[in-house]
Design a protein around this motif. Structure first.
Motif, PDB file in Angstrom:
ATOM      1  N   GLN A 280      21.382 -14.374   6.363  1.00 52.78           N
ATOM      2  CA  GLN A 280      20.036 -14.823   6.664  1.00 52.78           C
ATOM      3  C   GLN A 280      20.263 -14.914   8.177  1.00 52.78           C
ATOM      4  O   GLN A 280      19.202 -14.619   8.759  1.00 52.78           O
ATOM      5  N   ALA A 281      21.092 -15.426   8.614  1.00 55.73           N
ATOM      6  CA  ALA A 281      21.391 -15.560  10.194  1.00 55.73           C
ATOM      7  C   ALA A 281      21.042 -14.072  10.845  1.00 55.73           C
ATOM      8  O   ALA A 281      20.358 -14.052  11.841  1.00 55.73           O
ATOM      9  N   ALA A 282      21.780 -13.282  10.511  1.00 53.96           N
ATOM     10  CA  ALA A 282      21.535 -11.912  10.946  1.00 53.96           C
ATOM     11  C   ALA A 282      20.446 -11.326  10.951  1.00 53.96           C
ATOM     12  O   ALA A 282      19.835 -10.827  11.670  1.00 53.96           O
ATOM     13  N   TYR A 283      19.562 -11.380   9.732  1.00 55.86           N
ATOM     14  CA  TYR A 283      18.414 -10.698   9.782  1.00 55.86           C
ATOM     15  C   TYR A 283      17.345 -11.464  10.385  1.00 55.86           C
ATOM     16  O   TYR A 283      16.234 -10.937  10.980  1.00 55.86           O
ATOM     17  N   GLU A 284      17.461 -12.940  10.668  1.00 55.24           N
ATOM     18  CA  GLU A 284      16.387 -13.845  11.499  1.00 55.24           C
ATOM     19  C   GLU A 284      16.785 -13.567  13.017  1.00 55.24           C
ATOM     20  O   GLU A 284      15.683 -13.788  13.628  1.00 55.24           O
ATOM     21  N   GLY A 285      17.985 -13.650  13.335  1.00 53.68           N
ATOM     22  CA  GLY A 285      18.069 -13.449  14.628  1.00 53.68           C
ATOM     23  C   GLY A 285      18.954 -12.220  15.364  1.00 53.68           C
ATOM     24  O   GLY A 285      19.175 -12.393  16.550  1.00 53.68           O
ATOM     25  N   GLY A 286      19.140 -11.359  14.382  1.00 54.37           N
ATOM     26  CA  GLY A 286      20.193 -10.393  15.108  1.00 54.37           C
ATOM     27  C   GLY A 286      19.688  -9.147  15.582  1.00 54.37           C
ATOM     28  O   GLY A 286      20.382  -8.091  15.790  1.00 54.37           O
ATOM     29  N   GLU A 287      18.405  -8.966  15.694  1.00 51.51           N
ATOM     30  CA  GLU A 287      17.620  -7.845  16.049  1.00 51.51           C
ATOM     31  C   GLU A 287      17.796  -7.400  17.516  1.00 51.51           C
ATOM     32  O   GLU A 287      18.104  -6.145  17.678  1.00 51.51           O
TER      33      GLU A 287
END
Length: 390
Positions: A280-287
């Motif tokens: 979740q953290a990667a998809y929400e803030g990793g772009e």
């Protein structure tokens, strides 16, 4: 760049397969490892901070995937791949290779035939044979230094064999091809009409390099959507392979019921709290991190291409359209495969993947992982140049 991909981080003595398993398997530790497909970069700060916060809570009880977890996947697929999915299409799986094995186990019987397209990711063959199914090879065609699908060969294989499953590598590993929507639509048509389930491994989907765009198999036609299981994960993308956080996308309700039913009976669709948190953290803030990573990887690939052209022209890299893996055509060295592996391992002190691991079509090739700081890549190439010159 905002993120420092040039930082060299010591991964030794962390139970790291890429580094620590080398000395165990080969009896030496004087290698530069460029084999296992993970990267030597820190994961995105948003992932590290989310995991820290969860650890600081201090209670690690039973968990379940939150609505926010599902929403992060749905939003990511829509934004990055123009793919619209519903929550009910998704299910957690404990690793893509395992997910493929579960699908083969559920949708085929012992002795059934499964199509793969070598040279290709070796677990496709290993899992199929391990489950006592028969592998039917539909080799890719190599033309002008680039792979294409042999559609005529596929039609012939389908006509001559009662095949139940085709395992698709999209994007392709080790060749780095992003298959076109036209190629994928033809695959979908053939397999739908012959009742051959398509299992699409899309773990490198997010790693399409600048100038390229990944096309999910499920998106190319209604026949593709209604006759497939697509596997994806944040693991390669955000360098969190040690946190198992894969998922499947299955629009067809009948296929989904069977597959999810298989998982539920064995409690295989239950992730742990760190998997849900990290994904979740990667998809929400990793772009932003990912976009910079892809530019850096592209720089590494260009560096490898330029170095080889200048210093070792006998080795020709197949420039990938996706991923941090480079397929090296070493046939110009005129060595046997055993001699080729020895050149890299014993003389250049490099560990790459032997091309024949991906099928006999990989003879004369080696797979190189360039997901490392450029200084490491440069040192490795200098080693190789010196070994070839000697």
């Amino acid at each position: 760049m905002k993120y420092n991909f040039d930082e060299v981080i010591d991964r030794r003595n962390t139970s790291c397969v890429k580094f620590d398993a080398v000395s165990e398997r080969l009896g030496r530790n004087d290698f530069i490892p460029l084999w296992v497909a993970d990267m030597d970069f820190l994961s995105p700060p948003c992932v590290i901070e989310a995991l820290k916060k969860r650890v600081e809570h201090g209670i690690f009880g039973y968990t379940f995937p939150s609505p926010e977890y599902y929403r992060s996947i749905i939003d990511w697929l829509k934004k990055r791949h123009h793919l619209t999915v519903k929550k009910e299409y998704l299910t957690f799986v404990p690793g893509i290779v395992k997910g493929i094995a579960f699908a083969i186990d559920e949708f085929t019987e012992k002795g059934d035939k499964v199509i793969i397209q070598p040279p290709v990711y070796h677990p496709f063959r290993i899992v199929t044979e391990g489950l006592e199914r028969q592998v039917v090879n539909n080799p890719l065609a190599l033309e002008n230094g680039r792979y294409r699908m042999d559609i005529d060969g596929l039609k012939k294989a389908v006509a001559e064999n009662d095949c139940k499953v085709l395992i698709l590598c999209n994007p392709h590993n080790p060749g780095g091809r992003i298959w076109s929507s036209e190629e994928l639509a033809i695959i979908a048509e053939i397999c739908y009409d012959k009742d051959i389930l398509v299992i699409s491994d899309e773990i490198h989907a997010d790693l399409a390099l600048p100038g390229y765009h990944h096309t999910p198999f499920v998106s190319v036609s209604e026949k593709a959507a209604q006759n497939s299981i697509t596997f994806m994960a944040p693991s390669k993308t955000f360098n969190i392979a040690g946190i198992v956080s894969s998922f499947a996308v299955i629009p067809n309700i009948d296929i989904r019921k069977r597959y999810v039913g298989y998982l539920e009976k064995r409690e295989l669709n239950q992730g742990d709290l760190f998997a849900y948190t990290a994904a979740q953290a990667a998809y929400e803030g990793g772009e932003e991190w990912l976009d910079e990573l892809l530019k850096y990887i592209k720089g590494n690939i260009d560096f490898v291409s330029d170095f080889l052209a200048t210093h070792i022209p006998q080795i020709k890299p197949m420039v990938p359209e996706a991923s941090f893996l480079v397929w090296l055509d070493c046939r110009g060295l005129e060595l046997s495969q055993k001699e080729l592996v020895s050149l890299f391992r014993d003389k250049a002190h490099l560990v790459l993947n032997d091309g024949t691991m991906f099928g006999k079509e990989g003879e004369g090739f080696m797979r190189m992982n360039v997901g490392s700081p450029r200084a490491i890549i440069e040192k490795a190439l200098i080693n190789l140049k010196n070994a070839v010159n000697e």
